[in-house]
Design an enzyme around this catalytic site. Structure first.
Site, short mmCIF file in Angstrom:
data_model
loop_
_atom_site.label_atom_id
_atom_site.label_comp_id
_atom_site.label_asym_id
_atom_site.label_seq_id
_atom_site.Cartn_x
_atom_site.Cartn_y
_atom_site.Cartn_z
N SER A 126 0.83 -1.20 0.00
CA SER A 126 0.00 0.00 0.00
C SER A 126 0.87 1.25 0.00
CB SER A 126 -0.91 0.01 1.23
OG SER A 126 -1.76 1.15 1.22
N LYS A 176 -4.75 -6.94 2.80
CA LYS A 176 -4.70 -5.82 1.85
C LYS A 176 -6.03 -5.65 1.14
CE LYS A 176 -2.68 -2.64 -0.76
NZ LYS A 176 -3.51 -2.45 -1.92
N HIS A 179 -8.26 -3.85 3.46
CA HIS A 179 -7.74 -2.48 3.50
C HIS A 179 -8.32 -1.66 2.36
CE1 HIS A 179 -4.84 0.32 1.65
NE2 HIS A 179 -4.44 0.64 2.86
N ASN A 180 -8.32 -2.23 1.16
CA ASN A 180 -8.82 -1.49 0.00
C ASN A 180 -10.33 -1.33 0.04
OD1 ASN A 180 -6.08 -1.74 -0.73
ND2 ASN A 180 -6.61 -1.78 -2.89
N GLU A 183 -10.83 1.49 2.27
CA GLU A 183 -10.46 2.68 1.50
C GLU A 183 -11.62 3.16 0.62
OE1 GLU A 183 -7.94 2.87 -2.48
OE2 GLU A 183 -6.66 2.42 -0.77
#
Length: 307
Positions: A126, A176, A179-180, A183
């Site tokens: 990231s 991840k 995480h996205n 986001e």
């Protein structure tokens, strides 16, 4: 491990990562499908390779190779096609998938490579191209012992305290992926709020709004800072920025995984649906999202660019 590593895929992320490692005194052997990209990076210290076989031959055993490819099937093609990487590597070699791959794909790739004794590690990276070049945040999966061996790579490419290992092949990409998804939701909220302010009865300077939000407010964030940068670059109305928002796969994967786990994830799911709908219904909220994506990931500001 010796400070020698291979990178396949030298685009925005892979090229930045290569230069980051070179700065940290690594010998980086790089291969890119477009030869000119490799030639350009040779000027800053990259050892160029112009076939997969040449890349493998230029690395010491056990070889460590990072794939920095898009999540559109390129990894499987490079790995498993006839004369692909899997056929060239040997028992004990290590492949690190540093792209945004679906975590279940990572698990499958690890199993396939493991049949030949090739180790596989998934790493979510990231921070966008700037992070790859100057210090990223890395979420690393794979076997504990293999991670201990390759840890110097992540120590050098990450910001201080910017990497963490999660046991199990697929775990890094899972963290991840979520995480996205988070986001997506954070960006959607910021964009919706700024569109409300843009339509208010007050003549608000949105650059000033972003500025004050960045000094002690609860919503202080890199995302607000990147939105402010987009206003400064393209103007408050973002006239040249598409209201149709690009997307890759992580938001969709996170929403689908939430449904699979029976976890409500309405904000993440709706933020993904907004991006899909924006292809036919562009809006100022879409412009705001596109502007943020452009600033942190160098994604295109043009409609239809799903990068």
């Amino acid at each position: 491990m010796k400070k020698e590593i291979g990178i396949i895929g030298l685009g925005r992320m892979g090229g930045g990562l290569a230069q980051n490692l070179i700065d940290h005194k690594w010998k980086v052997v790089g291969y890119n499908r477009t030869e000119a990209v490799t030639r350009e990076l040779e000027k800053v210290g990259l050892t160029g390779a112009f076939s997969l076989q040449e890349l493998v031959e230029k690395l010491p055993k056990p070889r460590v190779i990072i794939l920095m490819l898009t999540a559109d099937g390129a990894n499987d093609k490079v790995l498993f096609d006839k004369n692909g990487l899997a056929s060239l590597l040997e028992k004990g070699d290590i492949v690190i998938d540093g792209g945004n791959s679906y975590y279940k794909q990572a698990i499958d790739r690890g199993k396939k490579l493991g049949k030949n004794g090739i180790k596989f590690v998934d790493a979510g990276i990231s921070g966008g191209p700037g992070g790859a070049r100057n210090g990223a945040c890395c979420m690393v999966g794979g076997d504990d012992q293999i991670f201990t061996y390759i840890e110097p790579i992540f120590k050098d490419i990450s910001i201080p305290k910017g990497y963490m290992h999660f046991t199990g092949v697929g775990a890094g990409h899972f963290v991840k992926m979520v995480h996205n998804g988070i986001e997506y939701g954070m960006m959607q909220s910021i964009a919706e709020g700024f569109e409300i302010m843009n339509k208010s009865p007050f003549k608000l300077n949105l650059i000033d709004v972003a500025e004050i939000y960045q000094h002690g407010s609860v919503v202080t964030s890199r995302l607000v800072g990147w939105l402010q940068d987009a206003f400064k670059k393209y103007g408050q109305e973002l006239e040249d920025v598409s209201g149709s928002v690009g997307f890759t796969g992580e938001g969709e994967w996170t929403a689908a995984t939430a449904r699979e786990f029976k976890v409500p994830a309405k904000i993440i799911e709706e933020s993904f649906k907004f991006r899909v709908a924006s292809q036919k219904k562009p809006s100022f909220t879409g412009k705001l999202l596109t502007g943020m994506r452009n600033q942190f990931g160098h994604h295109s500001i043009e409609k239809g660019k799903m990068t």
